[in-house]
Design an enzyme around this catalytic site. Structure first.
Site: not given
Length: 193
Positions: A73, A161, A163
């Protein structure tokens, strides 16, 4: 053991990046973005997401650190901004579930996710123009540049993202980055032998 540091750009999910790497058995630390790159000894660097391009500390210096870098990002936007690309406001804005078309099956970071992957991404800002040497590796209906790679320099960026739980194949993306770092580390050791 592969060592990858996560540079903290004050994103709300940054601790999850460290946890995802640790869960894969990577030796990892979360470091402040004011840490000078020469103070770290790592096989790779993750530039985390974050709220603000004005609060990136020394993140840009890690692009010259001679190890593979994954920008997530804001981390990808720093990479684009520093290396001659262009970043601007996205039309779509906040967080959303997005389907990304993976454009190169041979890309070391995103290729294994082809032909498409579901991700969780914010598009408040996005890369509008790729820096020289980068290839477009992912695009979606809401954003023309969802992923980019410069495999020659081992610099990679994703707008999404990996994660967070909402991202379908986030773990696989981190695993691919770990393999990039391991290959780099092995090559570096053999050239110094």
């Amino acid at each position: 053991m592969t060592r990858i540091v996560v540079v903290d750009n004050h994103g709300q999910f940054t601790h999850l990046e460290q946890r995802a790497l640790r869960d894969m058995g990577v030796d990892t630390d979360l470091i402040d973005n004011d840490t000078p790159p020469e103070e770290i000894d790592a096989d790779g660097v993750v530039l985390s997401g974050g709220p603000d391009m004005d609060d990136i500390g020394r993140s840009a210096e890690y692009l010259e650190a001679d190890v593979p870098v994954l920008g997530i990002c804001l981390g990808m936007q720093i990479m684009a901004d520093e290396l001659g690309g262009r970043v601007g406001g996205g039309e779509y804005g906040g967080y959303a579930d997005v389907t990304v078309d993976i454009l190169n099956e041979d890309d070391p970071l995103t290729g294994s996710l082809a032909p498409e992957t579901r991700v969780w991404a914010s598009h408040a800002d996005e890369v509008k123009e790729l820096p020289d040497g980068f290839e477009l590796t992912g695009r979606s209906d809401v954003c023309d540049v969802e992923a980019m790679s410069d495999a020659d320099r081992d610099l990679y960026g994703v707008q999404w993202h990996p994660e967070v739980a909402h991202t379908a194949e986030g773990e696989e993306l981190f695993e691919n980055f770990r393999q990039i770092c391991e290959s780099y580390s092995t090559a570096r050791k053999s050239s110094h032998a």
